[in-house]
Structures are given as structure tokens and as C-alpha cells.
Design an enzyme around this catalytic site. Structure first.
Site, short mmCIF file in Angstrom:
data_model
loop_
_atom_site.label_atom_id
_atom_site.label_comp_id
_atom_site.label_asym_id
_atom_site.label_seq_id
_atom_site.Cartn_x
_atom_site.Cartn_y
_atom_site.Cartn_z
N GLU A 265 0.82 -1.22 0.00
CA GLU A 265 0.00 0.00 0.00
C GLU A 265 0.86 1.26 0.00
OE1 GLU A 265 -2.84 -0.48 3.26
OE2 GLU A 265 -4.24 -1.41 1.87
N ASP A 338 -8.68 -8.67 3.65
CA ASP A 338 -8.40 -7.60 4.62
C ASP A 338 -9.45 -7.50 5.72
OD1 ASP A 338 -7.33 -5.46 5.87
OD2 ASP A 338 -7.86 -3.98 4.34
N GLU A 366 -12.84 -1.86 11.99
CA GLU A 366 -12.79 -1.11 10.73
C GLU A 366 -13.92 -1.51 9.78
OE1 GLU A 366 -9.08 -1.50 8.59
OE2 GLU A 366 -9.90 -0.51 6.81
C1 GCV Z 1 -2.71 0.56 8.51
C2 GCV Z 1 -6.28 -1.78 5.44
C3 GCV Z 1 -6.67 -0.54 6.18
C4 GCV Z 1 -5.49 0.41 6.32
C5 GCV Z 1 -4.37 -0.34 7.03
C6 GCV Z 1 -4.01 -1.56 6.20
C7 GCV Z 1 -2.94 -2.42 6.85
O1 GCV Z 1 -5.99 -1.49 4.12
O2 GCV Z 1 -7.74 0.08 5.51
O3 GCV Z 1 -5.91 1.53 7.04
O4 GCV Z 1 -3.24 0.48 7.20
O5 GCV Z 1 -5.16 -2.37 6.05
O6 GCV Z 1 -3.30 -3.35 7.53
O7 GCV Z 1 -1.77 -2.12 6.68
#
Ligand code: GCV
Length: 686
Positions: A265, A338, A366
Site C-alpha cells: 500500500e 483484509d 474497521e
Molecule cells: C494501517 C487496510 C486498512 C489500512 C491499514 C491496512 C494495513 O488497508 O484500511 O488503514 O493500514 O489495512 O493493515 O496495513
């Protein structure tokens, strides 16, 4: 089996007092003195003694002996409880034994003579806290560790008090590590100013047995070290990390190690320099090794390629099995995408036979209604831990493939992404505290059931301090029938309910935009990469719906060990709960229930909504057993959850109906919203 003195609470009657929830599950107050014998003195033993004094609910004047003794059956910080007291190899083992003893007393359970050893060596909370005090995916206020503005790094007495309360709560459930900052790490964390604060935090956490860890940015050598590169094979880079690690240990001698999100990411990583994950992780591991530190290297990697996102972590990491140092642990999210409401387990569990692998769970909700929806996550983690991988035949569950029992490892670990912040009740929702509690309990003992955990948590959290006029008798048949059982039932059903009203039958990632709260199966702006939009996952069209991951589709099923791969591949054997995760099916596909797929989808959404309505009724009925402050807070959150469930149901059914062209079965409630209204309102918020 011998049984200790436990019936005391059974005869207590209660008067309800308003509570702000700050005391979590640690609310019991001692009602009688006791006599503790312990020859050892240390800060940790001191805490154990204080806890006994504060929370003792056993016989008046009882004698308890705490003994430090080398017992081979006791591992690490495990302990033995017996009628004579607690025995352990370490001070921390004694403290854990004390918490276990008090938990039994406070929940009215008999204390059986037994040895309790932890399932995992490192039981860690990951805080996604940023240096400015904000928290990525945090829903309970700002960070307890970091803040913005002038003097943001000055440590106050209030900070220390809060960190101590935090450490105590963690220790009471066996958590022994905390990563203090976001995996999307700022390089600042390794600067002198921040390290000074980390040192103080570590000092407060230490007596409670909590080790401090940090997330590090892979490109730190170039970002703050003045180097031209962060290539893990560069001699300068290797030296930079070695020096940095030495500096850290000179300040924090028991520092736990690093957590790393690399080449993921947008985060920098070894691949930026043509190196592998193993090159990157091993370089850090070598620097930490002389001090006993570990590297938790995340496998959460994916990029916008043609390869199914669910396959990417396995594809990238499997070829590296056997190449990692023994102090590297690959941190793997429970599912391959995720933290969705429901995913099959990640195929990496059990597959990497020569590498330590640790599960990563998300405590912060989340994707599960954040701090608004009541969703008890123990059932989700239990489902994952107990999943059969078949890697070594029957019994090779995710739990056993990761806790060292099947593949002996020097280091074993488990992590949970924390849900706490500065909110007075720590977690935003009173029931979100149960998820923090559940994570700790499962990390300590990965074979516990959700039912047992819910039971304990309810008793510890909603039993009341006795005083004044009696309203009811704690743990009486009346209390159990009218409070404990219905609330426990609600908790145990809550995650299934959320799946039903959000993403039943294997649907995943139907969220609108990046906030991951409300529905947006339509959400796919051109500027956003496809694997961040719902249509990538549901693939609805007039022919049908679902992601084809079969042998003839993306072939993700092949990443699972037989017989699982074929089970998921075949429609006859694929469980309904993963159906649309693995299959693209026509709307009139005949389900095992006899219904067609479209109808089944409708009934599932309807069931979810009705379940939340039942939760409202359940909660309303227990008003007499809960203090007003917590009762009304939960009541109002359930109201919002119910409205949200309606929105989820209507949004998904009306949107998918555009493709199925079929009616919502007439015997269920028809949608009350209009699709355009829902889409327009959703867009307005973006
Ligand atoms: C900390 C998902 C979440 C992100 C998070 C990522 C991860 O994509 O939306 O906010 O980033 O996971 O676990 O690294």
C-alpha cells in the site's frame, strides 16, 4: 481436582451505580482481608500483591502462598494454581496466576488445580497510532501515547497514570507486548525526541510484563539517517540499523523488536531496491538478534495487478519459505483480503512450514460497524483459529500451525490491532471492550470458546459493586436467566448478524469509499484503483454474482491444501458461508436450502436486520440489571445499528436487483429506502 473457596459472590446483592466504563473488566473490590506469603520482592511481585489485596473475594483471612520455583511443566510465564496458592518460574507468571485466581473468584468459577501455559510467546497489541495523536482506523478518540502541538512529547503525570492503567488491563488478560505506533510508520519514531518518550512508556509498561515494540519505516536510513539508499544489502544501511538498534537497547534493555509493513500500500520496502522480503526482514533480524529482539514482518501485500488480490500474499511469500531468520515472524491477517466480516482463513497458515507465522486479528472494527455496532469478535477469531488447514492431516488447525505445537519454533506470536483511544471507556462502545478482552484471552489460550470468554466478560463487566439497597442477587438464577444468558446470546450472535446485514454468503468488500462503514456496492470512481472498489469483489452482472476463484477462475482455491482446495472448488461441498467468495453463480442458482440464490441473498439480509431488532429488545429487557449510563449508551448505539442494518439491506438488495431483475420475496419486509436516495446521500458525504 481440588476446589478453592469460591462461592462468596453468590450471596452478594447489588445496588446499581453509574459507571463510565473506564474500569473495564477490573471493577471488583475486595471484601475481605487475606494473608499472602511470598519470599520474592520485585516490582511485578509488588503488583501481584496489590492486586490480591484490591480484588480478593475469597475467604476472610485466607492464606495464599506465591512461590517462584523451577517447574519443567510450566513454560515461559505460565503458572500453576493449587489450593496452596500460585507457583511460577517467573515473576510475571505469578502475576498472571493472581489474575487468573481473581478472575475465577469474581466470576464465581471454581479454581481447579491446574497448570496454565500461554499458547503464544508474544501476545501483542498493535496500535495504529500516529505521532500527531490521530489513529488510523481508530474510533475511540485519539492516541493514549501521542499527541499534537507544543510540548507534545513532554510526559505528564496523567500520561503515566493512563499508561499504567493500560498496562494493568493488558496484563490482566495476558497481553505482553505493545507496538506503540502505526504500521504506516513515520520515520520520526526513531528520532531521539520520540525515543525519549518511548523509553518512559516502556518503563511504565515493564513491571506489568508488557514489552515495547515499534513499527519502523523501511526507508528510515535515507529519510532520517542521511544515507543515499535504504537498500537492505548496502553495508551503510546494515550499519545504520545496527547502530540504531544498539541505541534503542541502550535506552530500553528489554525492547521487543520491530513490526514492518514493507512494499505494501505505497510503503517502501526491499523490493524498491530489487531485493526480497527475506533480504529486508533478515537484515533487521540480524541487527536485533544479539539483543533477543524479533521482527514481525507483515504479509499484507498486494498491488493492482491482474492477479486476484486474495492470492497475492501467498504468491509472494511461499517461495521465500525457509529463507527467513529464526527471529523473523511473518504476520498474516486472518483472511487473504483484509479483515472482512467473513473470510476463509489465509492459505499461508500452515503452508509456510519452515517459517514462523503469526496471526494478525483486527480488534478495532474497521469493517464491522466501528465503535457503533455491537459485534463480538471472539466468534470470528475462534472460527479462524479452529479452521482445519489439513497441512499435516486432521487437527492441523490454524491455531496449531501457528502456536508451535505442530511446527516447533523458537518464537511464536499473535497480534491484535487495538481498538483503544482516549475515550473515557477506552473503546467507544461498552461492548467493544469485550473484543479487547477476548483477544487477550485467546492469545493466552487459543482453545478457549467464545461462549466462555463472553461469560467471563459479562460477569466481570456488569456485576455491580454491592452497597445500599439490594436490587438483585449476583449470579443468582434470576440474574443468570434474565441478564447473563440473553446478553451472552446476543454477543454470540452479533457477528453473524453483522455478516447477514452487510455481506452474507461470501460477499466481501461491499463498502462505500475508504471509510469502510456504510454500503457502496456501486462505488467505483474512475480515479480509484479497481481492487479498492466493491465491483472488483462482487462482479455482479445480469448473468450472476460472486468472484470465481475456482480452478477455472482465479484458481485461489489451489492455494489451500487438499481436501480443502477441492471442497471450496466444488459447488456441492463449498460451504454457503464462502459461496460467493469462491464462485460466480447465476441469480437463479439452486441453493442447498432449495431456494434460488437471489432469494437466499434477500433472506440473509432480512435475517440480519431482524437479528439487530431482537438485540434491541434483548437490551431493553435487561435495563434493571445495568447502570443507567452504560444502559443508555448501548441502547442508543443499537438504535443506530438498526438503522444502519436497514440501510445495508436496502442498498445491497436494490443495487443487486438491477442485475437480478427479480422481486424481493413478498413474505419479507420490502426495502424502505430508495436506491437513488441512498446513492446520492452516500455521494454527498464523499
Ligand atoms: C494501517 C487496510 C486498512 C489500512 C491499514 C491496512 C494495513 O488497508 O484500511 O488503514 O493500514 O489495512 O493493515 O496495513
Amino acid at each position: 481436582m481440588k476446589v478453592l473457596f469460591i462461592t462468596f459472590m453468590l450471596i452478594q446483592s447489588v445496588f446499581l451505580q453509574a459507571e463510565d466504563g473506564h474500569d473495564l473488566w477490573l471493577r471488583a473490590k475486595s471484601t475481605s482481608p487475606l494473608n499472602v506469603i511470598c519470599l520474592k520482592k520485585s516490582p511485578t511481585i509488588g503488583i501481584a500483591l496489590q492486586e490480591l489485596e484490591k480484588g480478593w473475594q475469597g475467604k476472610d483471612g485466607a492464606k495464599i502462598v506465591l512461590v517462584l520455583k523451577n517447574n519443567k511443566e510450566i513454560r515461559n510465564d505460565g503458572f500453576k494454581i493449587s489450593p496452596d496458592g500460585i507457583q511460577a518460574n517467573t515473576d510475571l507468571g505469578i502475576l498472571y496466576g493472581v489474575y487468573e485466581l481473581l478472575r475465577c473468584q469474581q466470576t464465581g468459577e471454581p479454581v481447579e488445580e491446574m497448570i496454565c501455559n500461554p499458547s503464544y510467546g508474544a501476545r501483542v497489541l498493535d496500535h495504529w497510532d500516529n505521532p500527531d495523536g490521530s489513529i488510523e482506523r481508530g474510533y475511540a478518540g485519539r492516541s493514549i501515547f501521542w499527541r499534537q502541538g507544543e510540548n507534545s512529547l513532554a510526559v505528564t503525570q496523567n500520561d503515566k497514570t493512563l499508561w499504567k492503567e493500560y498496562a494493568r488491563a493488558n496484563a490482566s488478560i495476558g497481553i505482553n507486548g505493545a507496538v506503540l505506533n502505526n504500521v504506516n510508520a513515520s520515520p520520526l519514531i526513531l528520532s531521539k525526541e520520540y525515543m525519549e518518550r518511548v523509553k518512559v512508556i516502556a518503563e511504565v509498561l515493564r513491571p506489568y510484563g508488557i514489552k515495547t515494540y515499534l513499527s519502523v519505516k523501511f526507508s528510515s536510513p535515507s529519510l532520517i539517517g542521511g544515507l543515499k539508499t535504504s537498500d537492505p544489502l548496502s553495508a551503510d544501511v546494515i550499519k545504520w540499523w545496527k547502530d540504531k538498534v544498539q541505541e534503542i537497547y541502550s535506552m530500553i534493555p528489554d525492547f521487543g523488536g520491530f513490526l514492518v509493513k514493507a512494499s505494501s500500500e505505497g510503503q517502501p520496502g526491499p523490493q524498491d531496491y530489487g531485493r526480497t522480503h527475506a533480504d529486508g526482514a533478515n537484515m533487521l533480524a540480524d541487527a536485533l538478534k544479539p539483543f533477543g529482539g524479533i521482527v514481525m514482518w507483515r504479509a499484507f501485500v498486494y498491488s493492482p495487478t491482474d492477479l486476484d488480490r486474495a492470492k497475492q500474499a501467498y504468491t509472494e511469500f511461499m517461495p521465500l519459505d525457509g529463507q527467513f531468520r529464526d527471529n523473523v515472524i511473518i504476520q498474516v491477517k486472518n483472511g487473504p483480503v483484509d479483515f472482512q466480516p467473513r473470510e476463509p482463513f489465509s492459505p499461508l497458515f500452515g503452508a509456510m512450514k519452515k517459517t514462523s507465522v503469526m496471526p494478525e486479528f483486527q480488534i478495532t472494527q474497521e469493517y464491522l460497524g466501528q465503535a457503533i455496532h455491537l459485534v463480538f469478535l471472539a466468534t470470528m477469531w475462534e472460527e479462524c483459529l479452529k479452521s482445519e488447514t489439513y497441512q499435516e492431516g486432521e487437527g492441523s488447525t490454524v491455531a496449531h500451525c501457528t502456536d508451535g505445537s505442530i511446527y516447533p519454533r523458537k518464537y511464536t506470536a499473535i497480534a491484535g490491532v487495538s481498538n483503544i483511544g482516549l475515550d473515557i471507556n477506552w473503546c467507544g462502545h461498552p461492548f467493544a471492550q469485550a473484543n479487547w478482552y477476548a483477544f487477550g484471552r485467546l492469545a493466552w489460550n487459543n482453545s478457549l470458546t467464545s461462549e466462555k470468554i463472553a461469560d467471563e466478560w459479562i460477569k466481570l463487566t456488569f456485576s455491580q459493586v454491592p452497597s445500599g439497597q439490594a436490587l438483585f442477587t449476583l449470579f443468582s438464577t434470576e440474574w443468570t436467566e434474565h441478564f447473563l444468558l440473553p446478553v451472552r446470546q446476543m454477543m454470540l450472535q452479533s457477528r453473524d448478524a453483522a455478516i447477514n446485514y452487510m455481506m452474507p454468503l461470501g460477499f466481501h468488500h461491499l463498502f462505500s469509499a475508504n471509510e469502510h462503514y456504510g454500503p457502496g456496492p456501486w462505488w467505483a470512481p474512475a480515479r480509484v484503483r479497481p481492487d479498492w472498489t466493491p465491483p472488483y469483489y462482487h462482479k455482479a452482472d445480469t448473468n450472476g454474482v460472486g468472484f470465481d476463484r475456482t480452478y477455472s477462475g482465479s484458481d485461489a482455491v489451489s492455494q489451500y491444501h487438499e481436501p480443502l482446495g477441492s471442497q471450496f472448488n466444488e459447488l456441492k461441498t463449498c460451504p454457503d458461508r464462502y459461496l460467493l467468495w469462491f464462485h460466480h453463480l447465476p441469480w437463479d442458482y439452486k441453493m442447498k436450502s432449495g431456494r434460488i440464490l437471489w432469494d437466499e441473498i434477500c433472506y440473509n439480509y432480512e435475517t440480519g436486520l431482524q437479528q439487530v431488532r431482537e438485540f434491541q429488545k434483548t437490551w431493553d429487557k435487561v435495563e434493571a440489571y445495568v447502570d443507567t449510563a452504560r444502559f443508555t449508551l448501548v441502547q442508543s448505539k443499537l438504535r443506530t445499528q438498526c438503522r444502519d442494518a436497514q440501510v445495508w439491506k436496502d442498498a445491497c438488495l436494490l443495487y443487486f436487483q438491477k442485475f437480478s431483475h427479480m422481486p424481493v420475496p413478498y413474505d419479507i419486509e420490502q426495502p424502505v429506502y430508495d436506491l437513488n436516495y441512498l446513492i446520492e446521500n452516500d455521494m454527498k458525504r464523499r
